[in-house]
Design an enzyme around this catalytic site. Sequence first.
Site, PDB file in Angstrom:
ATOM      1  N   GLY A   1       0.818  -1.208   0.000  1.00  0.00           N
ATOM      2  CA  GLY A   1       0.000   0.000   0.000  1.00  0.00           C
ATOM      3  C   GLY A   1       0.846   1.251   0.000  1.00  0.00           C
TER       4      GLY A   1
ATOM      5  N   LEU B   1       0.523   3.646  -2.017  1.00  0.00           N
ATOM      6  CA  LEU B   1       0.922   3.570  -3.428  1.00  0.00           C
ATOM      7  C   LEU B   1       1.395   4.916  -3.964  1.00  0.00           C
ATOM      8  CD1 LEU B   1      -1.952   1.332  -4.857  1.00  0.00           C
ATOM      9  CD2 LEU B   1       0.218   0.634  -3.822  1.00  0.00           C
TER      10      LEU B   1
ATOM     11  N   GLY C   1       5.466   4.836  -8.734  1.00  0.00           N
ATOM     12  CA  GLY C   1       6.276   3.630  -8.976  1.00  0.00           C
ATOM     13  C   GLY C   1       5.390   2.391  -8.996  1.00  0.00           C
ATOM     14  N   HIS C   2       4.511   2.274  -7.984  1.00  0.00           N
ATOM     15  CA  HIS C   2       3.586   1.129  -7.956  1.00  0.00           C
ATOM     16  C   HIS C   2       2.669   1.153  -9.182  1.00  0.00           C
ATOM     17  CE1 HIS C   2       4.213   1.652  -3.469  1.00  0.00           C
ATOM     18  NE2 HIS C   2       4.545   0.385  -3.643  1.00  0.00           N
TER      19      HIS C   2
ATOM     20  N   GLU D   1      12.441  -2.645  -9.499  1.00  0.00           N
ATOM     21  CA  GLU D   1      13.900  -2.821  -9.387  1.00  0.00           C
ATOM     22  C   GLU D   1      14.465  -2.051  -8.203  1.00  0.00           C
ATOM     23  OE1 GLU D   1      15.848  -1.713 -13.000  1.00  0.00           O
ATOM     24  OE2 GLU D   1      15.480  -3.670 -13.927  1.00  0.00           O
TER      25      GLU D   1
ATOM     26  N   ASP E   1      13.780  -2.357  -5.244  1.00  0.00           N
ATOM     27  CA  ASP E   1      14.105  -3.377  -4.230  1.00  0.00           C
ATOM     28  C   ASP E   1      14.859  -4.504  -4.933  1.00  0.00           C
ATOM     29  OD1 ASP E   1      12.706  -2.285  -1.849  1.00  0.00           O
ATOM     30  OD2 ASP E   1      10.984  -2.419  -3.173  1.00  0.00           O
TER      31      ASP E   1
ATOM     32  N   LEU F   1      11.461   6.949  -6.076  1.00  0.00           N
ATOM     33  CA  LEU F   1      10.140   6.999  -5.439  1.00  0.00           C
ATOM     34  C   LEU F   1      10.042   5.885  -4.402  1.00  0.00           C
ATOM     35  CD1 LEU F   1       7.522   7.744  -8.246  1.00  0.00           C
ATOM     36  CD2 LEU F   1       9.023   9.297  -7.002  1.00  0.00           C
TER      37      LEU F   1
END
Length: 279
Positions: A32, A34, A37-38, A149, A151, A185
């Site tokens: 969540g 958000l 990026g999400h 990416e 993470d 982000l």
Amino acid sequence: MTGIVRHVADLRAAVAGWRRAGDSVGVVPTMGALHQGHLSLVAAARAACDRVIVTIFVNPRQFDNPEDLAKYPRTEETDAALLAPLAVDAIFAPAPAEVYPQGFATTVSVAGVSAGLCGAHRPGHFDGVATVVAKLFGMTQADQAFFGEKDWQQVQVVRRLVADLNIPVTINACPTLREPDGLALSSRNARLSAQDRAIAPALHAAMQDAARAIRAGTPVAAALVGAEAAVLAAGFARVEYLDLRSAEGLEPVILLDRPARLLAAAWLGDVRLIDNIAV
Ligand code: PAF
């Protein structure tokens, strides 16, 4: 607006219907809070799959620090509103007891790629990630999954997990989205004070300088020391790690003789930022 599914049985019933109709299923696992990026992951899933599930679950098992878990932003209504224009087929937002019912006793642990970097500083973090991601794959039965990416280590852990456990899902890693000043982000950026927000892009800038220096032949160790000093001089409180690793296995790289990734985690006040770039 897409309805929020709370229970695994309801999700499975929806997925079974889609599968009977011959539709492919994509999943975007999130916690969540958000941001764009999400949403870029959701757009990638939308382009590749007939049906898209976004999961929203702040997974308690991947937080090594209860304070961090408590502070993690929970913004479900805003998240659902952000997803509305993307016409996702389901938002799966289960309660913790739905994911970890009484008697839950299984931990998925991925050795090797989980060990260093974030794994060294956040004990149990990647066990929590691997366990919940394995469960989300089982619950959603997705054909494809979409991760950021940003993470990078998490993506390597998930890739190892699905290969080792023969989970029939294709892992897609999508590029990191950045603010115009270079800051990656992240849901954590919202917690930065105005002063720290101004300092934050120094992490990416120092990493880019180091990457350029390494490509130009500066010894890796010297470039890393220089980057860490620049990050601290900019006002970061602490650099947790700043390291060059092989892109997939995440082994330390001393000579640039294979695809490598520069990865870092650093603290600004009580906010921990991570970033990584190709070298
Ligand atoms: O990247 C995240 O938001 C989380 O680690 C994930 C993959 C949703 C698992 O909880």
